[in-house]
Design a protein around this motif. Structure first.
Motif, PDB file in Angstrom:
ATOM      1  N   ALA A 162       0.844  -1.188   0.000  1.00 60.01           N
ATOM      2  CA  ALA A 162       0.000   0.000   0.000  1.00 60.01           C
ATOM      3  C   ALA A 162       0.885   1.245   0.000  1.00 60.01           C
ATOM      4  O   ALA A 162       2.027   1.205   0.462  1.00 60.01           O
ATOM      5  N   PRO A 163       0.362   2.347  -0.517  1.00 59.43           N
ATOM      6  CA  PRO A 163       1.145   3.593  -0.554  1.00 59.43           C
ATOM      7  C   PRO A 163       1.187   4.259   0.823  1.00 59.43           C
ATOM      8  O   PRO A 163       0.541   5.283   1.048  1.00 59.43           O
ATOM      9  N   LEU A 164       1.919   3.657   1.729  1.00 60.94           N
ATOM     10  CA  LEU A 164       2.023   4.160   3.102  1.00 60.94           C
ATOM     11  C   LEU A 164       3.474   4.476   3.421  1.00 60.94           C
ATOM     12  O   LEU A 164       4.386   3.981   2.754  1.00 60.94           O
ATOM     13  N   PRO A 165       3.699   5.237   4.481  1.00 62.39           N
ATOM     14  CA  PRO A 165       5.094   5.477   4.880  1.00 62.39           C
ATOM     15  C   PRO A 165       5.732   4.259   5.537  1.00 62.39           C
ATOM     16  O   PRO A 165       6.919   4.251   5.811  1.00 62.39           O
ATOM     17  N   LEU A 168      12.783 -17.499   6.469  1.00 66.20           N
ATOM     18  CA  LEU A 168      12.481 -16.301   5.688  1.00 66.20           C
ATOM     19  C   LEU A 168      12.088 -15.211   6.687  1.00 66.20           C
ATOM     20  O   LEU A 168      11.353 -15.487   7.632  1.00 66.20           O
ATOM     21  N   THR A 169      12.577 -13.989   6.473  1.00 65.87           N
ATOM     22  CA  THR A 169      12.313 -12.912   7.423  1.00 65.87           C
ATOM     23  C   THR A 169      11.826 -11.656   6.705  1.00 65.87           C
ATOM     24  O   THR A 169      12.448 -11.211   5.744  1.00 65.87           O
ATOM     25  N   TRP A 170      10.726 -11.113   7.208  1.00 64.30           N
ATOM     26  CA  TRP A 170      10.210  -9.835   6.734  1.00 64.30           C
ATOM     27  C   TRP A 170      10.268  -8.835   7.873  1.00 64.30           C
ATOM     28  O   TRP A 170      10.120  -9.190   9.042  1.00 64.30           O
ATOM     29  N   ARG A 171      10.472  -7.576   7.517  1.00 59.40           N
ATOM     30  CA  ARG A 171      10.407  -6.484   8.492  1.00 59.40           C
ATOM     31  C   ARG A 171       9.343  -5.498   8.045  1.00 59.40           C
ATOM     32  O   ARG A 171       9.224  -5.198   6.856  1.00 59.40           O
ATOM     33  N   TYR A 172       8.605  -5.007   9.012  1.00 59.97           N
ATOM     34  CA  TYR A 172       7.685  -3.908   8.759  1.00 59.97           C
ATOM     35  C   TYR A 172       8.484  -2.663   9.107  1.00 59.97           C
ATOM     36  O   TYR A 172       8.858  -2.460  10.244  1.00 59.97           O
ATOM     37  N   VAL A 173       8.805  -1.851   8.085  1.00 60.76           N
ATOM     38  CA  VAL A 173       9.766  -0.770   8.272  1.00 60.76           C
ATOM     39  C   VAL A 173       9.154   0.603   8.011  1.00 60.76           C
ATOM     40  O   VAL A 173       8.142   0.740   7.317  1.00 60.76           O
ATOM     41  N   ASP A 174       9.820   1.609   8.563  1.00 63.71           N
ATOM     42  CA  ASP A 174       9.495   3.008   8.311  1.00 63.71           C
ATOM     43  C   ASP A 174      10.298   3.416   7.083  1.00 63.71           C
ATOM     44  O   ASP A 174      11.513   3.604   7.153  1.00 63.71           O
ATOM     45  N   LEU A 175       9.622   3.523   5.948  1.00 63.88           N
ATOM     46  CA  LEU A 175      10.302   3.775   4.678  1.00 63.88           C
ATOM     47  C   LEU A 175      10.994   5.138   4.638  1.00 63.88           C
ATOM     48  O   LEU A 175      11.961   5.321   3.897  1.00 63.88           O
ATOM     49  N   ALA A 194      17.011  -3.445   5.051  1.00 71.77           N
ATOM     50  CA  ALA A 194      17.737  -3.596   6.311  1.00 71.77           C
ATOM     51  C   ALA A 194      18.278  -2.257   6.806  1.00 71.77           C
ATOM     52  O   ALA A 194      18.637  -2.130   7.973  1.00 71.77           O
ATOM     53  N   SER A 195      18.310  -1.231   5.922  1.00 65.54           N
ATOM     54  CA  SER A 195      18.806   0.085   6.328  1.00 65.54           C
ATOM     55  C   SER A 195      17.694   0.971   6.899  1.00 65.54           C
ATOM     56  O   SER A 195      17.944   2.111   7.260  1.00 65.54           O
ATOM     57  N   CYS A 196      16.489   0.453   7.004  1.00 68.04           N
ATOM     58  CA  CYS A 196      15.344   1.221   7.502  1.00 68.04           C
ATOM     59  C   CYS A 196      15.074   0.874   8.974  1.00 68.04           C
ATOM     60  O   CYS A 196      15.423  -0.213   9.429  1.00 68.04           O
ATOM     61  N   ARG A 197      14.414   1.782   9.670  1.00 66.50           N
ATOM     62  CA  ARG A 197      14.019   1.520  11.066  1.00 66.50           C
ATOM     63  C   ARG A 197      12.927   0.457  11.073  1.00 66.50           C
ATOM     64  O   ARG A 197      11.902   0.588  10.428  1.00 66.50           O
ATOM     65  N   MET A 198      13.186  -0.637  11.809  1.00 68.47           N
ATOM     66  CA  MET A 198      12.230  -1.743  11.886  1.00 68.47           C
ATOM     67  C   MET A 198      11.165  -1.426  12.928  1.00 68.47           C
ATOM     68  O   MET A 198      11.471  -1.025  14.040  1.00 68.47           O
ATOM     69  N   LEU A 199       9.891  -1.631  12.552  1.00 70.62           N
ATOM     70  CA  LEU A 199       8.775  -1.420  13.469  1.00 70.62           C
ATOM     71  C   LEU A 199       8.227  -2.744  13.995  1.00 70.62           C
ATOM     72  O   LEU A 199       7.727  -2.815  15.105  1.00 70.62           O
TER      73      LEU A 199
END
Length: 172
Positions: free
Chosen positions: A87-90, A140-147, A157-162
């Protein structure tokens, strides 16, 4: 009487939706006799979905516990599918660890839903897929990140993980 029947139909629909969502979050997989489950275009042997954006934001805000890892067991040649809402979210889900390539082959992503052109705030679902190629275990690993915090735009991996979600895959 009509209102009772309508209420019962709504209740059954809600229970069905809840059960489907719980199966997706807990990582239930089919042993699979329905379709090939391989890379030949049939349905995946195991199909999961990453938690919804609102759930991930609740985890990030400390309003609910972290997402538990899911467990998937596949036979060689069978496929795992992970549905990811884009989705077009931050904030958003990004794959940061694709597992051991000696055990899982990453297949092409496929769109499962789309938005009409110029639809504000609309997202779509992409299915990421892997085919089991050899016996063993991997994660397998996913992160919900602050883009907005990414120091390297193409490197999640360079983004802040939420929040995070792991899927442990055993092939054999």
């Amino acid at each position: 009487m009509r209102d009772r029947v309508r209420g019962a139909v709504v209740a059954v629909s809600a229970v069905t939706a809840l059960a489907t969502g719980l199966a997706a979050l807990t990582g239930c997989s089919s042993g699979g006799s329905g379709g090939s489950g391989g890379s030949g275009g049939g349905p995946p042997a195991a199909l999961l979905a990453l938690p919804a954006d609102l759930d991930a934001e609740a985890v990030a805000g400390g309003k609910q516990p972290a997402f538990e890892p899911s467990e998937v067991h596949l036979a060689v040649g069978r496929t795992l599918g992970m549905d990811v809402r884009v989705a077009p979210l931050p904030h958003g889900w990004r794959l940061v660890e694709g597992g051991d390539t000696a055990l899982l082959r990453r297949d092409a992503d496929s769109k499962q839903s789309t938005c009409a052109p110029k639809t504000a705030g609309c997202g779509h679902t992409v299915r990421q897929s892997w085919t089991a190629t050899a016996a063993g275990s991997t994660t397998l690993t996913w992160r919900y990140v602050d883009l907005a915090t990414c120091t390297e735009p193409q490197n999640p991996a360079s983004c802040r993980m939420l929040a995070g979600k792991e899927v442990r895959v055993t092939v054999g």
